[in-house]
Write a protein that holds these residues in place. Sequence first.
Motif, short mmCIF file in Angstrom:
data_model
loop_
_atom_site.label_atom_id
_atom_site.label_comp_id
_atom_site.label_asym_id
_atom_site.label_seq_id
_atom_site.Cartn_x
_atom_site.Cartn_y
_atom_site.Cartn_z
N UNK A 22 0.14 4.15 -5.46
CA UNK A 22 0.22 2.92 -6.23
C UNK A 22 -0.99 2.80 -7.15
N UNK A 23 -0.76 2.40 -8.42
CA UNK A 23 -1.85 2.27 -9.38
C UNK A 23 -2.88 1.26 -8.88
N UNK A 24 -4.16 1.56 -9.09
CA UNK A 24 -5.28 0.71 -8.69
C UNK A 24 -5.30 0.46 -7.18
N UNK A 25 -4.76 1.38 -6.42
CA UNK A 25 -4.65 1.18 -4.98
C UNK A 25 -5.76 1.89 -4.24
N UNK A 133 2.27 -15.81 -0.13
CA UNK A 133 2.08 -15.19 -1.44
C UNK A 133 1.09 -14.02 -1.39
N UNK A 134 0.39 -13.90 -0.27
CA UNK A 134 -0.56 -12.80 -0.10
C UNK A 134 0.15 -11.62 0.54
N UNK A 135 0.40 -10.61 -0.26
CA UNK A 135 1.24 -9.50 0.18
C UNK A 135 0.58 -8.15 -0.10
N UNK A 136 1.27 -7.11 0.30
CA UNK A 136 0.76 -5.76 0.13
C UNK A 136 1.93 -4.82 -0.14
N UNK A 137 1.74 -3.88 -1.05
CA UNK A 137 2.73 -2.85 -1.33
C UNK A 137 2.19 -1.51 -0.83
N UNK A 138 3.05 -0.75 -0.15
CA UNK A 138 2.67 0.56 0.36
C UNK A 138 3.67 1.58 -0.16
N UNK A 150 -0.25 13.19 -9.21
CA UNK A 150 0.27 12.81 -7.90
C UNK A 150 -0.82 12.88 -6.85
N UNK A 151 -0.82 11.89 -5.99
CA UNK A 151 -1.67 11.93 -4.81
C UNK A 151 -0.76 12.26 -3.65
N UNK A 152 -1.21 13.09 -2.78
CA UNK A 152 -0.35 13.49 -1.65
C UNK A 152 -0.42 12.50 -0.50
N UNK A 153 -1.31 11.52 -0.59
CA UNK A 153 -1.52 10.61 0.54
C UNK A 153 -0.92 9.24 0.27
N UNK A 154 -0.59 8.54 1.35
CA UNK A 154 -0.04 7.19 1.26
C UNK A 154 -1.11 6.23 0.77
N UNK A 155 -0.70 5.30 -0.11
CA UNK A 155 -1.64 4.32 -0.65
C UNK A 155 -1.08 2.91 -0.52
N UNK A 156 -1.97 1.94 -0.68
CA UNK A 156 -1.58 0.54 -0.56
C UNK A 156 -2.37 -0.32 -1.55
#
Length: 257
Positions: A22-25, A133-138, A150-156
């Motif tokens: 995720x951008x800026x993650x 309203x305070x959430x997170x995208x993974x 591409x990054x090979x790792x999970x981001x949030x």
Amino acid sequence: MSIFSFITKLLLLHSCTPGVGVVNSKVSIPHSHPYMVYIHDKHTPSSCSGFLIREDFVMTTATCNGRHLMVYLGVNDTNDLPEGIEVDVFPHKGFANKPGDDIMLLKLKTPATLNETVNIIALPETNREKISSNCMVVGWGWQEYNEKSQSSVLKEVNRTLLDSKNCATPHTLCANEVLPTKGDGGGPLICGNVPEGIVSYIRKESSTTYLTMYTKISYYLPWIHEILNVHKLWRSKLDAFKISDIRVCMIVKMTSP
């Protein structure tokens, strides 16, 4: 076709193309989101994100549909994938590569074994109006919009939802920052430890304003439970049949001359 419709459709159709981050993650702590599922079409370069909601079901976006999808559980680094699991796909019948009904369930042909690195996340219980309203995208998506890196790792990344009146329909949630990217489609929007949305598409409001749209999961609870319950009943009957079959075999063996 208007330029708005063209851009919306283009973003929808490409929301599950290859990429990770995720951008800026920030990089997630390894296995801190054990419900996350990496989804890949074994005959194309397409990939997207999803999340485990039952031992035998993954939730994702209908845009991620494909003929040869494989899911990978317990993934932290996509350079080191475990053995993939084949699935049966159940996209929402209303989805047609346009905004709306962008939700899909994947039934694992081999149910997951739950442990510290593979686990489920509970869905919202009702179609509620008030959501934190305070959430997170993974997810696994492109790191930058103008680079195919591409990054090979999970981001949030943390997200702040807009008020529901600023979203187009009752079955979507939205935020006014374009942060999820290609590859993040299908990933969860987590609000208060509950998956409230699914990363769906980006909507252009003006030449400088965009909204990130999320499929509102609670709106589709009746459809979700219908699919899950049908297959739960089918599995129970199959298990009962297997037990009966074993008993018959035992009786035959014991009574055979």
